[in-house]
Design a protein around this motif. Structure first.
Motif, PDB file in Angstrom:
ATOM      1  N   UNK A 110       3.791  25.868  25.171  1.00 60.14           N
ATOM      2  CA  UNK A 110       3.063  26.243  24.157  1.00 60.14           C
ATOM      3  C   UNK A 110       2.863  27.813  23.889  1.00 60.14           C
ATOM      4  N   UNK A 111       1.914  28.096  23.108  1.00 60.85           N
ATOM      5  CA  UNK A 111       1.772  29.617  22.896  1.00 60.85           C
ATOM      6  C   UNK A 111       1.435  30.423  23.993  1.00 60.85           C
ATOM      7  N   UNK A 112       0.635  29.625  25.065  1.00 56.61           N
ATOM      8  CA  UNK A 112       0.198  30.269  26.110  1.00 56.61           C
ATOM      9  C   UNK A 112       1.310  30.837  27.169  1.00 56.61           C
ATOM     10  N   UNK A 113       2.685  30.142  26.969  1.00 56.66           N
ATOM     11  CA  UNK A 113       3.802  30.628  27.820  1.00 56.66           C
ATOM     12  C   UNK A 113       4.633  31.196  27.034  1.00 56.66           C
ATOM     13  N   UNK A 114       5.093  30.591  25.881  1.00 57.30           N
ATOM     14  CA  UNK A 114       5.981  31.388  24.769  1.00 57.30           C
ATOM     15  C   UNK A 114       7.436  31.138  25.165  1.00 57.30           C
ATOM     16  N   UNK A 115       7.710  30.156  25.970  1.00 56.82           N
ATOM     17  CA  UNK A 115       9.400  30.034  26.456  1.00 56.82           C
ATOM     18  C   UNK A 115       9.892  28.700  25.711  1.00 56.82           C
ATOM     19  N   UNK A 116      11.140  28.803  25.617  1.00 52.71           N
ATOM     20  CA  UNK A 116      11.744  27.769  25.168  1.00 52.71           C
ATOM     21  C   UNK A 116      13.250  27.647  25.974  1.00 52.71           C
ATOM     22  N   UNK A 117      13.449  26.770  26.880  1.00 58.64           N
ATOM     23  CA  UNK A 117      14.205  26.573  27.549  1.00 58.64           C
ATOM     24  C   UNK A 117      15.473  25.587  27.224  1.00 58.64           C
ATOM     25  N   UNK A 118      16.600  26.017  27.291  1.00 59.80           N
ATOM     26  CA  UNK A 118      17.762  24.820  27.047  1.00 59.80           C
ATOM     27  C   UNK A 118      18.669  24.719  28.246  1.00 59.80           C
ATOM     28  N   UNK A 119      19.023  23.286  28.368  1.00 58.90           N
ATOM     29  CA  UNK A 119      19.846  23.199  29.534  1.00 58.90           C
ATOM     30  C   UNK A 119      21.195  23.797  29.302  1.00 58.90           C
ATOM     31  N   UNK A 120      21.834  24.616  30.368  1.00 55.31           N
ATOM     32  CA  UNK A 120      23.047  25.191  30.192  1.00 55.31           C
ATOM     33  C   UNK A 120      24.059  24.164  30.506  1.00 55.31           C
TER      34      UNK A 120
END
Length: 162
Positions: A110-120
């Motif tokens: 969410x906004x507290x972390x601000x990260x979006x990870x995609x599986x390579x």
């Protein structure tokens, strides 16, 4: 958790379910509508970085078109980043390791972390709703493409942020 009022909403424990979507955790504050994004990956994926970046920028543009948010790249390396996107593989040290090909495609904080990870490890061909047609449905069937927010996606972001 505040999700706003909706005539067809119902409470389910600590979640407030409205239409097909539910809201979890904190949200961006009302004064924060311009979000700075940056790309940083710890693993190479089967899609070249410019293609991945342009796909992510198109996705952000589609959300900007239906919400009050605006997204932009940082002016320089010192600027604070609101959203950090990238490809990662297996254990990438966020407490949620990926599972290799198939299965989990990605996850975001969410906004507290601000990260979006995609599986390579996925075969990329360039979030959540219970509407299986929605972009924010938590899974995607084989061969299925989702590029444009559906009415359910739009209703969800507008209920959350106006």
């Amino acid at each position: 958790m505040k999700s706003g009022h909706h005539a067809h909403g119902k409470h389910n424990g600590s979640l407030h379910i409205v239409s097909h979507y539910s809201f979890l955790g904190p949200k961006w504050p009302p004064e924060k509508r311009e979000l700075v994004y940056r790309f940083r990956s710890s693993a190479a994926a089967n899609v070249d970085p410019p293609t991945m970046q342009s796909a992510c920028i198109r996705a952000l543009s589609s959300w900007a078109a239906v919400s009050s948010f605006r997204f932009r790249a940082p002016i320089d390396f010192r600027e604070i980043t609101d959203i950090l996107m990238g490809f990662h593989r297996l254990n990438h040290f966020d407490g949620s390791p990926f599972d290799g090909p198939l299965g989990v495609l990605g996850h975001a904080s969410g906004p507290e972390g601000g990260e979006a990870h995609l599986d390579a490890d996925e075969k990329w061909r360039l979030g959540h709703s219970s509407d299986t047609n929605a972009v924010m449905f938590s899974g995607i069937g084989g061969g299925q493409r989702k590029r444009t927010p559906t009415a359910d996606d739009v209703n969800g972001i507008r209920a959350l942020y106006g």
